[in-house]
Design a protein around this motif. Structure first.
Motif, PDB file in Angstrom:
ATOM      1  N   ALA A  43       0.844  -1.189   0.000  1.00  0.00           N
ATOM      2  CA  ALA A  43       0.000   0.000   0.000  1.00  0.00           C
ATOM      3  C   ALA A  43       0.878   1.237   0.000  1.00  0.00           C
ATOM      4  CB  ALA A  43      -0.935   0.016   1.203  1.00  0.00           C
ATOM      5  N   ILE A  44       0.344   2.306  -0.573  1.00  0.00           N
ATOM      6  CA  ILE A  44       1.030   3.595  -0.586  1.00  0.00           C
ATOM      7  C   ILE A  44       0.040   4.664  -0.179  1.00  0.00           C
ATOM      8  CG2 ILE A  44       0.591   3.918  -3.070  1.00  0.00           C
ATOM      9  CD1 ILE A  44       3.392   5.324  -3.157  1.00  0.00           C
ATOM     10  N   ASN A  45       0.485   5.529   0.724  1.00  0.00           N
ATOM     11  CA  ASN A  45      -0.392   6.558   1.253  1.00  0.00           C
ATOM     12  C   ASN A  45      -0.215   7.866   0.494  1.00  0.00           C
ATOM     13  OD1 ASN A  45      -2.453   7.139   3.009  1.00  0.00           O
ATOM     14  ND2 ASN A  45      -1.113   7.774   4.675  1.00  0.00           N
ATOM     15  N   TRP A  46      -1.092   8.816   0.787  1.00  0.00           N
ATOM     16  CA  TRP A  46      -1.049  10.097   0.112  1.00  0.00           C
ATOM     17  C   TRP A  46       0.275  10.815   0.372  1.00  0.00           C
ATOM     18  CZ3 TRP A  46      -0.330  14.222   3.309  1.00  0.00           C
ATOM     19  CH2 TRP A  46      -0.623  14.005   4.664  1.00  0.00           C
ATOM     20  N   ASP A  47       0.931  10.473   1.496  1.00  0.00           N
ATOM     21  CA  ASP A  47       2.201  11.124   1.826  1.00  0.00           C
ATOM     22  C   ASP A  47       3.395  10.321   1.326  1.00  0.00           C
ATOM     23  OD1 ASP A  47       2.362  10.080   5.355  1.00  0.00           O
ATOM     24  OD2 ASP A  47       2.143   8.965   3.489  1.00  0.00           O
ATOM     25  N   ILE A  48       3.113   9.339   0.444  1.00  0.00           N
ATOM     26  CA  ILE A  48       4.113   8.501  -0.214  1.00  0.00           C
ATOM     27  C   ILE A  48       4.749   7.486   0.734  1.00  0.00           C
ATOM     28  CG2 ILE A  48       5.967   8.516  -1.952  1.00  0.00           C
ATOM     29  CD1 ILE A  48       3.594  10.073  -2.732  1.00  0.00           C
ATOM     30  N   SER A  49       4.244   7.393   1.947  1.00  0.00           N
ATOM     31  CA  SER A  49       4.708   6.304   2.797  1.00  0.00           C
ATOM     32  C   SER A  49       4.174   4.991   2.236  1.00  0.00           C
ATOM     33  CB  SER A  49       4.237   6.504   4.234  1.00  0.00           C
ATOM     34  OG  SER A  49       2.819   6.594   4.295  1.00  0.00           O
ATOM     35  N   THR A  50       4.927   3.921   2.451  1.00  0.00           N
ATOM     36  CA  THR A  50       4.567   2.624   1.882  1.00  0.00           C
ATOM     37  C   THR A  50       4.653   1.530   2.943  1.00  0.00           C
ATOM     38  OG1 THR A  50       6.837   2.219   1.168  1.00  0.00           O
ATOM     39  CG2 THR A  50       5.351   3.234  -0.438  1.00  0.00           C
ATOM     40  N   THR A  51       3.971   0.444   2.685  1.00  0.00           N
ATOM     41  CA  THR A  51       4.065  -0.724   3.540  1.00  0.00           C
ATOM     42  C   THR A  51       3.905  -1.957   2.656  1.00  0.00           C
ATOM     43  OG1 THR A  51       3.201  -1.797   5.529  1.00  0.00           O
ATOM     44  CG2 THR A  51       1.588  -0.724   4.110  1.00  0.00           C
TER      45      THR A  51
END
Length: 123
Positions: A50-58
């Protein structure tokens, strides 16, 4: 209505690479979490990345170091680059959108889903 359309699946040999794309319409990546899930025959949905709006990923542990999720906000496309593919990666891959940007790993947190694209890795 939000639409997600995946592409890029196919047949590849063990160790090969593929890049999946998910084109989104009526959705802005700047406020959501975008995720990739997969479902192998006879198995439950499995979180992939997954990638968040703040470009963090998991990432799921099973793909960490081999798969990379990214977005092109200008084109409204989310990608899943898959390297070092293994037969156990064989599945239908789905992209999904979590409008509440929770970065969670459960399918029930994602509101919109694409139709899926088949990835088959031969041994």
């Amino acid at each position: 209505q939000v639409q997600l359309v995946e592409s890029g699946g196919g047949l590849v040999q063990t160790g090969g690479s593929l890049r999946l794309s998910c084109a989104a319409s009526r959705l802005t990546f700047s406020t959501v979490t975008m995720g990739w899930f997969r479902q192998a025959p006879g198995k439950d949905f499995e979180f992939v990345a997954a990638i968040n709006w703040d470009i963090s990923t998991t990432y799921a542990d099973s793909v960490k170091g081999r798969f990379t999720i990214s977005t092109d906000n200008a084109k409204n496309i989310v990608y899943l680059r898959m390297n070092g593919l293994k037969p156990e990666d064989t599945a239908v891959y789905y992209c999904a959108a979590d409008l509440y940007a929770t970065m969670k790993r459960t399918r029930f947190d994602y509101t919109y889903w694409g139709q899926g694209t088949q990835v088959t890795v031969s041994s």
